[in-house]
Design a protein around this motif. Structure first.
Motif, PDB file in Angstrom:
ATOM      1  N   ASN A  73       0.851  -1.189   0.000  1.00  0.00           N
ATOM      2  CA  ASN A  73       0.000   0.000   0.000  1.00  0.00           C
ATOM      3  C   ASN A  73       0.887   1.239   0.000  1.00  0.00           C
ATOM      4  O   ASN A  73       2.111   1.126  -0.097  1.00  0.00           O
ATOM      5  CB  ASN A  73      -1.006  -0.025   1.160  1.00  0.00           C
ATOM      6  N   SER A  74       0.291   2.400   0.097  1.00  0.00           N
ATOM      7  CA  SER A  74       1.025   3.640  -0.108  1.00  0.00           C
ATOM      8  C   SER A  74       0.836   4.602   1.060  1.00  0.00           C
ATOM      9  O   SER A  74      -0.261   4.686   1.615  1.00  0.00           O
ATOM     10  CB  SER A  74       0.514   4.311  -1.395  1.00  0.00           C
ATOM     11  N   PRO A  75       1.883   5.361   1.393  1.00  0.00           N
ATOM     12  CA  PRO A  75       1.730   6.382   2.438  1.00  0.00           C
ATOM     13  C   PRO A  75       0.749   7.491   2.032  1.00  0.00           C
ATOM     14  O   PRO A  75       0.332   8.280   2.864  1.00  0.00           O
ATOM     15  CB  PRO A  75       3.145   6.927   2.633  1.00  0.00           C
ATOM     16  N   MET A  76       0.370   7.516   0.754  1.00  0.00           N
ATOM     17  CA  MET A  76      -0.639   8.483   0.309  1.00  0.00           C
ATOM     18  C   MET A  76      -2.048   7.979   0.637  1.00  0.00           C
ATOM     19  O   MET A  76      -2.996   8.755   0.617  1.00  0.00           O
ATOM     20  CB  MET A  76      -0.494   8.748  -1.179  1.00  0.00           C
ATOM     21  N   ASP A  77      -2.187   6.679   0.930  1.00  0.00           N
ATOM     22  CA  ASP A  77      -3.498   6.078   1.175  1.00  0.00           C
ATOM     23  C   ASP A  77      -3.762   5.687   2.627  1.00  0.00           C
ATOM     24  O   ASP A  77      -4.912   5.585   3.035  1.00  0.00           O
ATOM     25  CB  ASP A  77      -3.672   4.817   0.312  1.00  0.00           C
ATOM     26  N   VAL A  78      -2.699   5.408   3.379  1.00  0.00           N
ATOM     27  CA  VAL A  78      -2.869   4.955   4.766  1.00  0.00           C
ATOM     28  C   VAL A  78      -1.864   5.673   5.672  1.00  0.00           C
ATOM     29  O   VAL A  78      -0.809   6.111   5.208  1.00  0.00           O
ATOM     30  CB  VAL A  78      -2.682   3.420   4.897  1.00  0.00           C
ATOM     31  N   PRO A  79      -2.169   5.764   6.983  1.00  0.00           N
ATOM     32  CA  PRO A  79      -1.197   6.356   7.913  1.00  0.00           C
ATOM     33  C   PRO A  79       0.022   5.449   8.074  1.00  0.00           C
ATOM     34  O   PRO A  79      -0.058   4.242   7.796  1.00  0.00           O
ATOM     35  CB  PRO A  79      -1.980   6.487   9.219  1.00  0.00           C
TER      36      PRO A  79
ATOM     37  N   GLN B 281      11.982   9.163  -3.778  1.00  0.00           N
ATOM     38  CA  GLN B 281      11.445   9.747  -5.007  1.00  0.00           C
ATOM     39  C   GLN B 281      11.241   8.723  -6.119  1.00  0.00           C
ATOM     40  O   GLN B 281      10.735   9.056  -7.186  1.00  0.00           O
ATOM     41  CB  GLN B 281      12.358  10.878  -5.480  1.00  0.00           C
ATOM     42  N   ALA B 282      11.602   7.467  -5.880  1.00  0.00           N
ATOM     43  CA  ALA B 282      11.447   6.441  -6.913  1.00  0.00           C
ATOM     44  C   ALA B 282       9.982   6.237  -7.286  1.00  0.00           C
ATOM     45  O   ALA B 282       9.663   5.885  -8.424  1.00  0.00           O
ATOM     46  CB  ALA B 282      12.063   5.122  -6.457  1.00  0.00           C
ATOM     47  N   ALA B 283       9.068   6.500  -6.347  1.00  0.00           N
ATOM     48  CA  ALA B 283       7.638   6.292  -6.608  1.00  0.00           C
ATOM     49  C   ALA B 283       7.115   7.179  -7.738  1.00  0.00           C
ATOM     50  O   ALA B 283       6.079   6.865  -8.331  1.00  0.00           O
ATOM     51  CB  ALA B 283       6.831   6.548  -5.333  1.00  0.00           C
ATOM     52  N   GLN B 284       7.845   8.237  -8.078  1.00  0.00           N
ATOM     53  CA  GLN B 284       7.379   9.124  -9.146  1.00  0.00           C
ATOM     54  C   GLN B 284       7.337   8.445 -10.511  1.00  0.00           C
ATOM     55  O   GLN B 284       6.667   8.933 -11.424  1.00  0.00           O
ATOM     56  CB  GLN B 284       8.229  10.399  -9.200  1.00  0.00           C
TER      57      GLN B 284
END
Length: 152
Positions: free
Chosen positions: A53-59, A102-105
């Motif tokens: 999952n992603s830190p943009m979606d969950v704490p 920054q790899a997630a970009q």
């Protein structure tokens, strides 16, 4: 940036599954790599992380990920370190140069490439850490980013 669909061979991995913030990653990798070295297993590629999952979606406390390393040899695991077989598959892949965070970009670029070339993403992202952050500058870090794919 070179993007490709590549064949990933079957392998074995020592890994730790984690729920919690990413700041645990260095100590978890140290534990996994330490286990593989203690068992005298032959490492076949650099350490990896798979992010469910992603830190943009969950704490941060709900982040789910796995840190591991592939090897050749026989092992049973120990403590938090487990062993599993990774099946052969195909992946859309590229190498990102720069800070880990920054790899997630480039995730969306890889997903778009897969779709435009007749593939569906078939699982979570895998990042393979190709050099050591203790040995190179942050801007020189190399991360191979892969998404497993299947032909549409």
């Amino acid at each position: 940036m070179k993007i490709e669909i590549k064949d990933i061979k079957e392998s074995k991995a020592a890994y730790v599954s984690v729920t919690g913030p990413y700041d645990q990653i260095p100590e978890i990798l140290e534990e996994v790599v330490g286990y593989v070295m203690k068992e005298n297993l032959q490492i076949t590629e650099p350490p990896y992380g798979v992010y469910m999952n992603s830190p943009m979606d969950v704490p941060p406390e709900e982040l789910q990920y796995e840190m591991g390393i592939t090897f050749i040899g026989d092992a049973n695991g120990e403590g938090k370190v487990k062993i599993k077989e990774l099946p052969a598959h195909q992946a859309v892949s590229t190498v990102y140069k720069g800070p880990y965070g920054q790899a997630a970009q480039i995730y969306q670029v890889l997903i778009k490439y897969a779709n435009e070339n007749g593939y569906n993403v078939a699982g979570p992202v895998k990042e393979i850490y190709m050099n050591n952050p203790l040995e190179v500058e942050e801007n020189e870090l190399l991360t191979e980013v892969q998404f497993p794919v299947m032909k549409k």
